[in-house]
Enzyme design. Structure first.
Site, PDB file in Angstrom:
ATOM      1  N   GLU A  16      76.018 123.634  13.319  1.00 56.42           N
ATOM      2  CA  GLU A  16      77.028 124.214  14.208  1.00 56.42           C
ATOM      3  C   GLU A  16      77.736 125.410  13.568  1.00 56.42           C
ATOM      4  O   GLU A  16      78.752 125.864  14.074  1.00 56.42           O
ATOM      5  CB  GLU A  16      78.026 123.138  14.627  1.00 56.42           C
ATOM      6  CG  GLU A  16      77.380 122.083  15.502  1.00 56.42           C
ATOM      7  CD  GLU A  16      78.330 120.987  15.961  1.00 56.42           C
ATOM      8  OE1 GLU A  16      79.478 120.926  15.468  1.00 56.42           O
ATOM      9  OE2 GLU A  16      77.920 120.191  16.817  1.00 56.42           O
TER      10      GLU A  16
ATOM     11  N   GLU B 107      81.929 111.116  18.327  1.00 55.95           N
ATOM     12  CA  GLU B 107      82.458 112.222  17.532  1.00 55.95           C
ATOM     13  C   GLU B 107      81.318 113.085  17.010  1.00 55.95           C
ATOM     14  O   GLU B 107      81.383 114.305  17.054  1.00 55.95           O
ATOM     15  CB  GLU B 107      83.297 111.668  16.372  1.00 55.95           C
ATOM     16  CG  GLU B 107      83.904 112.706  15.490  1.00 55.95           C
ATOM     17  CD  GLU B 107      84.951 113.564  16.180  1.00 55.95           C
ATOM     18  OE1 GLU B 107      85.065 114.753  15.809  1.00 55.95           O
ATOM     19  OE2 GLU B 107      85.656 113.067  17.082  1.00 55.95           O
TER      20      GLU B 107
ATOM     21  N   ILE C 171      76.845 113.158  16.671  1.00 49.79           N
ATOM     22  CA  ILE C 171      75.498 112.603  16.828  1.00 49.79           C
ATOM     23  C   ILE C 171      74.544 113.638  16.256  1.00 49.79           C
ATOM     24  O   ILE C 171      74.697 114.839  16.490  1.00 49.79           O
ATOM     25  CB  ILE C 171      75.164 112.237  18.292  1.00 49.79           C
ATOM     26  CG1 ILE C 171      73.782 111.575  18.372  1.00 49.79           C
ATOM     27  CG2 ILE C 171      75.317 113.421  19.219  1.00 49.79           C
ATOM     28  CD1 ILE C 171      73.493 110.895  19.694  1.00 49.79           C
TER      29      ILE C 171
ATOM     30  N   VAL D 292      70.317 114.226  14.863  1.00 48.82           N
ATOM     31  CA  VAL D 292      68.930 113.826  14.616  1.00 48.82           C
ATOM     32  C   VAL D 292      68.322 114.899  13.734  1.00 48.82           C
ATOM     33  O   VAL D 292      68.481 116.096  14.009  1.00 48.82           O
ATOM     34  CB  VAL D 292      68.140 113.694  15.941  1.00 48.82           C
ATOM     35  CG1 VAL D 292      66.673 113.401  15.673  1.00 48.82           C
ATOM     36  CG2 VAL D 292      68.762 112.612  16.829  1.00 48.82           C
TER      37      VAL D 292
ATOM     38  N   GLY E  14      62.580 110.637  20.661  1.00 51.93           N
ATOM     39  CA  GLY E  14      63.220 109.426  21.153  1.00 51.93           C
ATOM     40  C   GLY E  14      64.366 108.901  20.308  1.00 51.93           C
ATOM     41  O   GLY E  14      64.954 107.869  20.645  1.00 51.93           O
TER      42      GLY E  14
ATOM     43  N   ASN F  68      74.478 124.589  22.754  1.00 52.98           N
ATOM     44  CA  ASN F  68      73.605 123.550  22.204  1.00 52.98           C
ATOM     45  C   ASN F  68      72.569 123.109  23.238  1.00 52.98           C
ATOM     46  O   ASN F  68      72.922 122.624  24.316  1.00 52.98           O
ATOM     47  CB  ASN F  68      74.445 122.358  21.753  1.00 52.98           C
ATOM     48  CG  ASN F  68      73.663 121.353  20.948  1.00 52.98           C
ATOM     49  OD1 ASN F  68      72.467 121.185  21.127  1.00 52.98           O
ATOM     50  ND2 ASN F  68      74.353 120.665  20.053  1.00 52.98           N
TER      51      ASN F  68
ATOM     52  N   TYR G 116      71.569 115.411  27.397  1.00 52.58           N
ATOM     53  CA  TYR G 116      72.696 114.601  27.862  1.00 52.58           C
ATOM     54  C   TYR G 116      72.706 114.508  29.388  1.00 52.58           C
ATOM     55  O   TYR G 116      72.921 113.438  29.945  1.00 52.58           O
ATOM     56  CB  TYR G 116      74.025 115.161  27.353  1.00 52.58           C
ATOM     57  CG  TYR G 116      74.140 115.164  25.846  1.00 52.58           C
ATOM     58  CD1 TYR G 116      73.814 114.038  25.091  1.00 52.58           C
ATOM     59  CD2 TYR G 116      74.572 116.287  25.162  1.00 52.58           C
ATOM     60  CE1 TYR G 116      73.907 114.038  23.714  1.00 52.58           C
ATOM     61  CE2 TYR G 116      74.679 116.298  23.784  1.00 52.58           C
ATOM     62  CZ  TYR G 116      74.347 115.171  23.061  1.00 52.58           C
ATOM     63  OH  TYR G 116      74.441 115.179  21.700  1.00 52.58           O
TER      64      TYR G 116
END
Length: 162
Positions: free
Chosen positions: A29, A86, A88, A90, A98, A127, A133
């Site tokens: 980020e 707050e 997440i 991967v 998945g 993002n 989402y």
């Protein structure tokens, strides 16, 4: 394949991993210096007498590949608790495999088991995970804007007189 992703609750033994994943997320980020936590503060704040957060670790073949760190909120409207994600994350080489879905399913199951009514999160406008989402059912609440009071502004308000 998502079926070979195992999701488990984080323990105090995972604080180094949680810290590393947090730095990886902040770097993604473009805020690598924003992380001021340490493994020690995570141990204290997540696994002490009064936990301030909970976390899940996603693993594939025994290797950590992602995490979700969350707190709880409460809605007067629904008279129920909810989960606020707050962080997440991967790891890049596991995206679209998945892992995030497995983390979200685990969080949804926790909500169902405990009577929580919602899961909230914030996502940066640029993002690409926004599509994910939305695909799993999150809705962008268009008429709500996130606000934050912190740093010098928080200190100034805390010392203000009525």
């Amino acid at each position: 394949m998502a079926s070979d992703v195992h999701v488990r609750p984080a323990t105090v033994d995972d604080v180094d991993l949680l810290h590393r994943f947090s730095i990886d997320l902040a770097t993604y980020e473009d805020e690598p210096h924003a992380v001021t936590s340490t493994p020690q503060t995570l141990a204290r704040d997540g696994f002490g007498d009064n936990p301030q957060f909970a976390a899940l670790i996603a693993e594939r073949a025994g290797k950590p590949v992602g995490f979700a760190l969350y707190t709880f909120n409460y809605s007067v409207w629904t008279a129920a608790r909810g989960i606020f994600i707050e962080d997440i994350w991967v790891i890049p080489e596991e995206r679209r495999g998945g892992v995030a879905r497995a983390l979200m399913v685990a969080l949804a199951k926790e909500c169902a088991a405990k009577g929580y009514k919602r899961i909230d999160l914030n996502v940066l406008d640029w993002n690409p995970a926004r599509g994910f989402y939305e695909k799993i059912g999150f809705r962008w609440i268009r008429n709500w804007l996130p606000y934050r009071l912190s740093g010098e502004a928080l200190e100034k308000l805390a010392t203000a007189r009525w």
